[in-house]
Enzyme design. Structure first.
Site, PDB file in Angstrom:
ATOM      1  N   CYS A  57       0.803  -1.236   0.000  1.00 54.76           N
ATOM      2  CA  CYS A  57       0.000   0.000   0.000  1.00 54.76           C
ATOM      3  C   CYS A  57       0.836   1.287   0.000  1.00 54.76           C
ATOM      4  CB  CYS A  57      -0.920   0.036   1.225  1.00 54.76           C
ATOM      5  SG  CYS A  57      -1.658  -1.559   1.647  1.00 54.76           S
ATOM      6  N   HIS A 347       6.282  12.118 -10.682  1.00 52.70           N
ATOM      7  CA  HIS A 347       6.679  10.701 -10.677  1.00 52.70           C
ATOM      8  C   HIS A 347       7.853  10.488 -11.639  1.00 52.70           C
ATOM      9  CE1 HIS A 347       5.954   6.545  -9.578  1.00 52.70           C
ATOM     10  NE2 HIS A 347       6.050   6.216 -10.837  1.00 52.70           N
ATOM     11  N   HIS A 389       2.041   8.158 -17.428  1.00 54.76           N
ATOM     12  CA  HIS A 389       3.170   7.347 -16.907  1.00 54.76           C
ATOM     13  C   HIS A 389       4.152   7.153 -18.055  1.00 54.76           C
ATOM     14  CE1 HIS A 389       5.516   4.057 -15.260  1.00 54.76           C
ATOM     15  NE2 HIS A 389       4.995   4.303 -14.080  1.00 54.76           N
TER      16      HIS A 389
HETATM   17 FE1  DHE Z   1       8.837   2.182 -10.939  1.00 46.72          FE
HETATM   18  C1  DHE Z   1      10.999   4.152 -12.794  1.00 46.72           C
HETATM   19  C2  DHE Z   1       8.508   4.709  -8.666  1.00 46.72           C
HETATM   20  C3  DHE Z   1       6.353   0.438  -9.355  1.00 46.72           C
HETATM   21  C4  DHE Z   1       9.425  -0.471 -12.976  1.00 46.72           C
HETATM   22  N1  DHE Z   1       9.584   4.093 -10.786  1.00 46.72           N
HETATM   23  C5  DHE Z   1      10.457   4.705 -11.654  1.00 46.72           C
HETATM   24  C6  DHE Z   1      10.743   6.024 -11.173  1.00 46.72           C
HETATM   25  C7  DHE Z   1      10.049   6.175  -9.995  1.00 46.72           C
HETATM   26  C8  DHE Z   1       9.318   4.965  -9.757  1.00 46.72           C
HETATM   27  C9  DHE Z   1      10.038   7.396  -9.098  1.00 46.72           C
HETATM   28  C10 DHE Z   1      11.663   7.038 -11.849  1.00 46.72           C
HETATM   29  C11 DHE Z   1      13.082   6.802 -11.451  1.00 46.72           C
HETATM   30  C12 DHE Z   1      14.056   7.757 -12.138  1.00 46.72           C
HETATM   31  O1  DHE Z   1      13.942   7.972 -13.360  1.00 46.72           O
HETATM   32  O2  DHE Z   1      14.935   8.315 -11.456  1.00 46.72           O
HETATM   33  N2  DHE Z   1       7.605   2.529  -9.326  1.00 46.72           N
HETATM   34  C13 DHE Z   1       7.649   3.623  -8.543  1.00 46.72           C
HETATM   35  C14 DHE Z   1       6.650   3.537  -7.506  1.00 46.72           C
HETATM   36  O3  DHE Z   1       6.482   4.335  -6.547  1.00 46.72           O
HETATM   37  C15 DHE Z   1       5.782   2.395  -7.842  1.00 46.72           C
HETATM   38  C16 DHE Z   1       4.535   2.947  -8.515  1.00 46.72           C
HETATM   39  C17 DHE Z   1       5.317   1.576  -6.652  1.00 46.72           C
HETATM   40  C18 DHE Z   1       6.392   1.042  -5.748  1.00 46.72           C
HETATM   41  O4  DHE Z   1       6.067   0.809  -4.588  1.00 46.72           O
HETATM   42  O5  DHE Z   1       7.522   0.865  -6.155  1.00 46.72           O
HETATM   43  C19 DHE Z   1       6.636   1.691  -8.902  1.00 46.72           C
HETATM   44  N3  DHE Z   1       8.032   0.296 -11.135  1.00 46.72           N
HETATM   45  C20 DHE Z   1       7.044  -0.215 -10.382  1.00 46.72           C
HETATM   46  C21 DHE Z   1       6.758  -1.583 -10.747  1.00 46.72           C
HETATM   47  O6  DHE Z   1       5.928  -2.373 -10.180  1.00 46.72           O
HETATM   48  C22 DHE Z   1       7.559  -1.884 -11.973  1.00 46.72           C
HETATM   49  C23 DHE Z   1       6.602  -1.955 -13.169  1.00 46.72           C
HETATM   50  C24 DHE Z   1       8.326  -3.193 -11.934  1.00 46.72           C
HETATM   51  C25 DHE Z   1       9.506  -3.226 -11.010  1.00 46.72           C
HETATM   52  O7  DHE Z   1      10.573  -3.627 -11.445  1.00 46.72           O
HETATM   53  O8  DHE Z   1       9.362  -2.844  -9.861  1.00 46.72           O
HETATM   54  C26 DHE Z   1       8.430  -0.630 -12.053  1.00 46.72           C
HETATM   55  N4  DHE Z   1       9.990   1.891 -12.590  1.00 46.72           N
HETATM   56  C27 DHE Z   1      10.121   0.708 -13.245  1.00 46.72           C
HETATM   57  C28 DHE Z   1      11.089   0.865 -14.319  1.00 46.72           C
HETATM   58  C29 DHE Z   1      11.531   2.196 -14.276  1.00 46.72           C
HETATM   59  C30 DHE Z   1      10.833   2.814 -13.169  1.00 46.72           C
HETATM   60  C31 DHE Z   1      11.499  -0.221 -15.299  1.00 46.72           C
HETATM   61  C32 DHE Z   1      12.571   2.876 -15.179  1.00 46.72           C
HETATM   62  C33 DHE Z   1      11.993   3.183 -16.517  1.00 46.72           C
HETATM   63  C34 DHE Z   1      13.020   3.721 -17.470  1.00 46.72           C
HETATM   64  O9  DHE Z   1      12.973   3.340 -18.648  1.00 46.72           O
HETATM   65  O10 DHE Z   1      13.870   4.514 -17.055  1.00 46.72           O
END
Ligand code: DHE
Length: 569
Positions: A57, A347, A389
């Site tokens: 959560c 985000h 997103h």
């Molecule tokens: Fe992410 C990037 C936060 C869930 C895969 N994710 C980011 C960034 C943030 C963020 C702030 C940007 C970072 C940067 O550029 O400096 N992500 C969050 C959350 O808060 C969230 C919604 C829930 C959590 O509790 O983490 C969350 N994210 C996920 C996933 O469930 C994903 C799909 C699978 C995983 O691996 O956890 C996921 N997030 C990603 C990926 C990126 C990312 C692959 C980078 C994308 C890119 O191409 O740069």
């Protein structure tokens, strides 16, 4: 109530560190008394509820339950009034039964359903738990950060040139989410060269300016530094930057190559500046303060961070306050920061093609903020469809509107194209469109990432959070010469040849090879399911290779060294 698990569904899959839950027990946690009418929980129930809350959560609702992508969950909102009434000042007060239903089945407002992952008893427990006063986890000082610092291979013992024969430019750092590892996969041979232990539920990888070092941040705040020049690339330093983290980047301005790194923490809300080659902490800066609406916020989490190439600056996006910080790293002792007001709930985001403007989603505000990093000002605040997103977004030249940057949406069935400025005289007729939404391409909700490459004619978008299995397992590809509809919808799970399973194998995060000829897509299944990365020929859209090594468990993000180093997307 309708079942819905597409919008902000990543959060149901989120796994915050179990260690963080444990921290709430420490003596200096500022426990507050529960309000009079709050349900009572035994010590064991409370522990169990805290763990579920942090794993499922907190990503959306925040540790202090102030709300961000998810709603505020403080007890004044969730608790029935002591006299049993459910209405106060026009605000609906939710009692046990209603809360249980919301957690089980989700809401139209975007809350996801948990009836398939939490038992009936757990649903009832969570409904009770969120009626109690939130616990406040401990702070994390500079000294504690310093105490966590480990140099595994000192700089003097590291190679002075590349000791392996790999084509490092085309190496992929692949998140193995549920094992807390990254796989370094050779893009030329598709072989796993190394599997490296990193932080818990590891999140992203970023590259140093030279491309030698990979920085990997885990959700538990553990930052790992991998040296690609070693014969077998391995972790050479580690630092715990906080208890809960998502972002990291490096110093990319000329003269600062591989000199500094910065990592952002969700809890405590702060960022840490370090030496780039050892991770020795240099400074910790709190992000607590006022929102753009002028309210104090105690938990403004650090979302995306990106490094400018035109100034010695990082763009640090503060989620809850909506403030974008330009942090000047030329004098760390006398740190200068420009604070730019944008919109709340910042985000993820990426550069436009010129790398002058950074575009970031204010996701729960349904806006994109564009920062002009040359002038240090907000360039535009653009209204979009629900819950943009972008990942890092995607840049290309639109046949009718010139240079555009694209974002997908978790909450809407479109990909939004925003016109971006260019100094190139050949694009001057498109100036009239700058910072306008010029097209919404029809897609499906539940999109997380979009991607293209300067050498490609194709545009890719996934939909891993769509509730329909077939859509979550597929990606859509557009021909950029005709964006009226996807040229092809590709079922990646079918293409992988893996056996059909009841559980969804989410097709997630398209990433190009260094030369822009291949697109890699992860198939993100359960921890005990066989996962895969399916590699497509970008020109023909035919499968080139399916990488199915059993060691590759729950692959999600993939970061091609060259493309990540140079912010190519
Ligand atoms: Fe992410 C990037 C936060 C869930 C895969 N994710 C980011 C960034 C943030 C963020 C702030 C940007 C970072 C940067 O550029 O400096 N992500 C969050 C959350 O808060 C969230 C919604 C829930 C959590 O509790 O983490 C969350 N994210 C996920 C996933 O469930 C994903 C799909 C699978 C995983 O691996 O956890 C996921 N997030 C990603 C990926 C990126 C990312 C692959 C980078 C994308 C890119 O191409 O740069």
């Amino acid at each position: 109530m309708q079942k819905r698990n597409s919008i902000s569904g990543s959060l149901r899959l989120a796994a915050l560190p179990i260690a963080l839950a444990g921290l709430f027990n420490v003596a200096h946690a500022q426990q507050q008394a529960a309000p009079a009418a709050a349900p009572t929980l035994s010590a064991a129930e409370k522990e169990q509820a805290k763990k579920i809350y942090f794993e499922r959560c907190a990503g959306c609702h925040g540790v202090l339950r102030k709300g961000a992508t998810g709603k505020n969950l403080e007890p004044h909102w969730s608790k029935k009034l002591p006299d049993g009434s459910t209405q106060e000042g026009g605000t609906l007060k939710l009692g046990q039964n209603r809360l249980e239903k919301i957690i089980a089945y989700g809401t139209e407002g975007g809350m996801v359903n948990f009836d398939d992952i939490l038992s009936k008893d757990e649903l009832a427990l969570m409904a009770k738990y969120i009626q109690t006063t939130p616990d406040v986890p401990p702070e994390y000082s500079f000294k504690e950060t310093m105490d966590s610092w480990k140099v595994i291979v000192p700089v003097k013992d590291r190679p002075t040139k590349q000791m392996n024969k790999y084509n490092l430019k085309n190496m992929f750092s692949v998140t193995l989410r549920d094992t807390g590892e990254v796989a370094l996969i050779d893009g030329d041979t598709k072989e796993i060269r190394s599997i490296v232990k990193t932080g818990y539920a590891v999140h992203i990888s970023r590259l140093s300016k030279s491309g030698r070092y990979v920085y990997v941040i885990g959700r538990d705040g553990r930052l790992s530094l991998i040296d690609l020049w070693m014969e077998k690339p391995a972790v050479v330093a580690e630092l715990k930057i906080g208890f809960d983290a998502r972002s990291v980047d490096t110093s990319k301005f000329k003269g600062y190559d591989d000199k500094y790194a910065i990592a952002g923490s969700y809890w405590p809300p702060q960022y840490v500046i370090m030496d780039g080659d050892t991770l020795k902490p240099l400074k910790v800066v709190s992000t607590r303060g006022m929102t753009v609406d002028g309210e104090y916020h105690p938990e403004p989490r650090v979302a995306s961070i990106v490094s400018s190439e035109i100034k010695p600056e990082w763009v640090v996006n503060i989620k809850e306050t909506g403030q974008i910080l330009l942090v000047d790293y030329s004098d760390i002792k006398n740190l200068k920061t420009t604070t730019i007001e944008s919109a709340k709930f910042l985000h993820d985001g990426g550069w436009d093609a010129s790398k002058r403007y950074f575009l970031v989603a204010a996701n729960a505000s349904n806006k994109i903020a564009a920062v002009d990093t040359k002038l240090g000002k907000l360039a535009a605040l653009i209204d979009t469809a629900k819950i943009p997103h972008p990942g890092r977004g995607a840049n290309f030249v639109h046949p009718k509107f010139g240079p555009v940057w694209a974002t997908g949406h978790l909450g809407a069935d479109v990909v939004t194209l925003i016109s971006t400025p260019s100094d190139n005289p050949k694009y001057k007729q498109y100036k009239q469109y700058n910072w306008k939404v010029v097209q919404e391409m029809k897609h499906v909700p539940g999109n997380l990432f979009v991607k293209t490459h300067p050498k490609s004619k194709h545009f890719w978008a996934d939909a891993p959070q769509n509730p329909e299995k077939a859509l979550a397992e597929s990606v859509a590809v557009w021909d950029m010469a005709d964006l009226s509809k996807p040229k092809k919808v590709i079922n990646v799970a079918k293409d992988s040849g893996l056996p059909e399973t009841k559980a969804i194998k989410r097709a997630v995060h398209p990433e190009y090879s260094a030369d822009g000829t291949e697109v890699w897509i992860s198939l993100w299944g359960g921890k005990t399911d066989q996962s895969a990365i399916v590699v497509y020929d970008d020109k023909t859209l035919a499968v080139k290779k399916v990488i199915t090594d059993p060691k590759m468990i729950t692959p999600t993000g993939k970061f091609n060294v060259y493309n990540t180093q140079h912010d190519i997307y």
